[in-house]
Design a protein around this motif. Sequence first.
Motif, PDB file in Angstrom:
ATOM      1  N   GLY A  46       0.806  -1.216   0.000  1.00 13.95           N
ATOM      2  CA  GLY A  46       0.000   0.000   0.000  1.00 13.95           C
ATOM      3  C   GLY A  46       0.845   1.275   0.000  1.00 13.95           C
ATOM      4  N   PRO A  47       1.808   1.388   0.932  1.00 17.49           N
ATOM      5  CA  PRO A  47       2.607   2.624   0.986  1.00 17.49           C
ATOM      6  C   PRO A  47       3.447   2.861  -0.269  1.00 17.49           C
ATOM      7  CG  PRO A  47       2.780   1.389   3.049  1.00 17.49           C
ATOM      8  CD  PRO A  47       2.044   0.505   2.088  1.00 17.49           C
ATOM      9  N   ILE A  48       3.872   1.785  -0.954  1.00 17.78           N
ATOM     10  CA  ILE A  48       4.672   1.960  -2.183  1.00 17.78           C
ATOM     11  C   ILE A  48       3.809   2.645  -3.241  1.00 17.78           C
ATOM     12  CG2 ILE A  48       5.901   0.763  -4.051  1.00 17.78           C
ATOM     13  CD1 ILE A  48       6.542  -1.470  -2.057  1.00 17.78           C
ATOM     14  N   PHE A  49       2.566   2.196  -3.355  1.00 19.54           N
ATOM     15  CA  PHE A  49       1.666   2.792  -4.344  1.00 19.54           C
ATOM     16  C   PHE A  49       1.252   4.201  -3.922  1.00 19.54           C
ATOM     17  CE2 PHE A  49       1.630  -1.531  -5.714  1.00 19.54           C
ATOM     18  CZ  PHE A  49       1.334  -1.483  -7.060  1.00 19.54           C
ATOM     19  N   ALA A  86      11.179   0.142 -13.243  1.00 18.39           N
ATOM     20  CA  ALA A  86      12.627   0.277 -13.046  1.00 18.39           C
ATOM     21  C   ALA A  86      12.946   1.493 -12.185  1.00 18.39           C
ATOM     22  CB  ALA A  86      13.331   0.378 -14.397  1.00 18.39           C
ATOM     23  N   ALA A  87      12.055   2.481 -12.218  1.00 22.92           N
ATOM     24  CA  ALA A  87      12.291   3.711 -11.451  1.00 22.92           C
ATOM     25  C   ALA A  87      11.860   3.578  -9.990  1.00 22.92           C
ATOM     26  CB  ALA A  87      11.544   4.872 -12.101  1.00 22.92           C
ATOM     27  N   LEU A  88      11.211   2.464  -9.638  1.00 24.32           N
ATOM     28  CA  LEU A  88      10.750   2.306  -8.252  1.00 24.32           C
ATOM     29  C   LEU A  88      11.905   1.765  -7.408  1.00 24.32           C
ATOM     30  CD1 LEU A  88       7.261   0.603  -8.848  1.00 24.32           C
ATOM     31  CD2 LEU A  88       7.735   3.032  -8.408  1.00 24.32           C
ATOM     32  N   PRO A  89      12.226   2.432  -6.312  1.00 24.26           N
ATOM     33  CA  PRO A  89      13.337   1.945  -5.491  1.00 24.26           C
ATOM     34  C   PRO A  89      12.943   0.715  -4.667  1.00 24.26           C
ATOM     35  CG  PRO A  89      12.378   3.924  -4.511  1.00 24.26           C
ATOM     36  CD  PRO A  89      11.634   3.679  -5.787  1.00 24.26           C
ATOM     37  N   GLY A  90      13.882  -0.193  -4.475  1.00 21.76           N
ATOM     38  CA  GLY A  90      13.726  -1.273  -3.492  1.00 21.76           C
ATOM     39  C   GLY A  90      12.790  -2.400  -3.850  1.00 21.76           C
ATOM     40  N   LEU A  91      12.495  -2.633  -5.135  1.00 23.81           N
ATOM     41  CA  LEU A  91      11.652  -3.793  -5.474  1.00 23.81           C
ATOM     42  C   LEU A  91      12.447  -5.079  -5.231  1.00 23.81           C
ATOM     43  CD1 LEU A  91       9.657  -2.846  -8.699  1.00 23.81           C
ATOM     44  CD2 LEU A  91       9.118  -2.426  -6.293  1.00 23.81           C
ATOM     45  N   THR A  92      11.741  -6.121  -4.784  1.00 25.99           N
ATOM     46  CA  THR A  92      12.372  -7.414  -4.481  1.00 25.99           C
ATOM     47  C   THR A  92      11.451  -8.528  -4.983  1.00 25.99           C
ATOM     48  OG1 THR A  92      11.206  -7.581  -2.378  1.00 25.99           O
ATOM     49  CG2 THR A  92      13.393  -6.523  -2.330  1.00 25.99           C
ATOM     50  N   THR A 135      16.303  -6.247 -12.546  1.00 27.41           N
ATOM     51  CA  THR A 135      17.659  -6.668 -12.143  1.00 27.41           C
ATOM     52  C   THR A 135      18.689  -6.158 -13.152  1.00 27.41           C
ATOM     53  OG1 THR A 135      17.496  -8.772 -13.315  1.00 27.41           O
ATOM     54  CG2 THR A 135      16.866  -8.787 -11.002  1.00 27.41           C
ATOM     55  N   LYS A 136      18.322  -6.116 -14.412  1.00 29.03           N
ATOM     56  CA  LYS A 136      19.260  -5.646 -15.436  1.00 29.03           C
ATOM     57  C   LYS A 136      19.536  -4.156 -15.277  1.00 29.03           C
ATOM     58  CE  LYS A 136      19.725  -9.501 -17.604  1.00 29.03           C
ATOM     59  NZ  LYS A 136      20.565 -10.270 -16.705  1.00 29.03           N
ATOM     60  N   ARG A 137      18.490  -3.385 -14.884  1.00 30.28           N
ATOM     61  CA  ARG A 137      18.686  -1.944 -14.792  1.00 30.28           C
ATOM     62  C   ARG A 137      19.349  -1.526 -13.506  1.00 30.28           C
ATOM     63  NH1 ARG A 137      14.647   1.065 -18.177  1.00 30.28           N
ATOM     64  NH2 ARG A 137      14.269  -0.482 -19.771  1.00 30.28           N
ATOM     65  N   LYS A 138      19.000  -2.219 -12.434  1.00 32.09           N
ATOM     66  CA  LYS A 138      19.418  -1.716 -11.121  1.00 32.09           C
ATOM     67  C   LYS A 138      20.660  -2.401 -10.586  1.00 32.09           C
ATOM     68  CE  LYS A 138      16.144   1.215 -10.046  1.00 32.09           C
ATOM     69  NZ  LYS A 138      16.408   2.595  -9.700  1.00 32.09           N
ATOM     70  N   GLU A 139      20.766  -3.685 -10.819  1.00 31.61           N
ATOM     71  CA  GLU A 139      21.836  -4.434 -10.172  1.00 31.61           C
ATOM     72  C   GLU A 139      22.497  -5.380 -11.159  1.00 31.61           C
ATOM     73  OE1 GLU A 139      19.958  -4.857  -5.711  1.00 31.61           O
ATOM     74  OE2 GLU A 139      19.535  -6.370  -7.189  1.00 31.61           O
ATOM     75  N   PRO A 140      23.246  -4.831 -12.119  1.00 30.54           N
ATOM     76  CA  PRO A 140      23.881  -5.730 -13.077  1.00 30.54           C
ATOM     77  C   PRO A 140      24.745  -6.755 -12.367  1.00 30.54           C
ATOM     78  CG  PRO A 140      24.516  -3.417 -13.446  1.00 30.54           C
ATOM     79  CD  PRO A 140      23.580  -3.437 -12.296  1.00 30.54           C
TER      80      PRO A 140
END
Length: 151
Positions: A46-49, A86-92, A135-140
Motif C-alpha cells: 500500500g505505501p509503495i503505491f 525500473a524507477a521504483l526503489p527497493g523492489l524485491t 535486475t538488469k537496470r538496477k543491479e547488473p
Amino acid sequence: MSAQPGAFDSQDDSLPNPAEELCTEDEVVRLVHAFYARIREDPVLGPIFDARIKDWDRHLAKLVDFWSSTLRGTARYRGAPMPVHAALPGLTPCLFHRWLALFRDTTQALGNPALQRRADELAHRIAGSLWHGYTKRKEPGHGDGREVHRA
Ligand code: HEM
C-alpha cells in the motif's frame, strides 16, 4: 517486444492470445478495482503505491486499459511498464510474490475460472519479465530474473 525499449506489447507472441469472449469489460473493471482496493489496504505494498500515485482514478483507468488489452485484446493501453517499475526503489522478489498473491486472491473471487487462469498466468509472466528488467537496470550481475518464477 515492441521496438520501443521497455515498451509493453500485449500482442507479444510469448503471451497467451487475448480474447474478447474470455471476459466482459465489466469483469476487467471489477478485477482492477478489487485488486487495487486490496493493494491499498496491504501494509507492505500500500505505501509503495500511495507514495507514487497521486490520482487513483487515473491509475485505475490506466490499469483497466492495460488488463482489457492483455485479456481481451482491446489494444487501449499504450504505456511502458518496464521503465515505470525500473524507477521504483527497493523492489524485491518478495514484493512481487506479495503482489501476485493478492492478484490471485482477487481473480479467484471473480468466479470466472477461465479469466482466473489467463489473468494469473499473464500476471505471473509479466511479473517475471518486470523483475528480469529490474535486475538488469538496477543491479547488473545480481539475480538472473528467474527468482519470481522459481518460488
Ligand atoms: C512488486 C510488484 C509491483 C509493484 C510494487 C508495482 C508498483 C507500481 C507503481 C507504484 C506504479 C505507478 C508508478 C507511477 O505511476 O509512477 C505501477 C504502475 C503500473 N504497474 Fe506495477 N507494480 C508491481 C507489479 C506489477 C505487475 C506484476 C504488473 C503487471 C502484471 C504491473 C503493471 C503495472 C502497470 C501496467 C502500470 C502502469 C504503467 C504506466 O504508467 O503505463 N505492476 N506499478
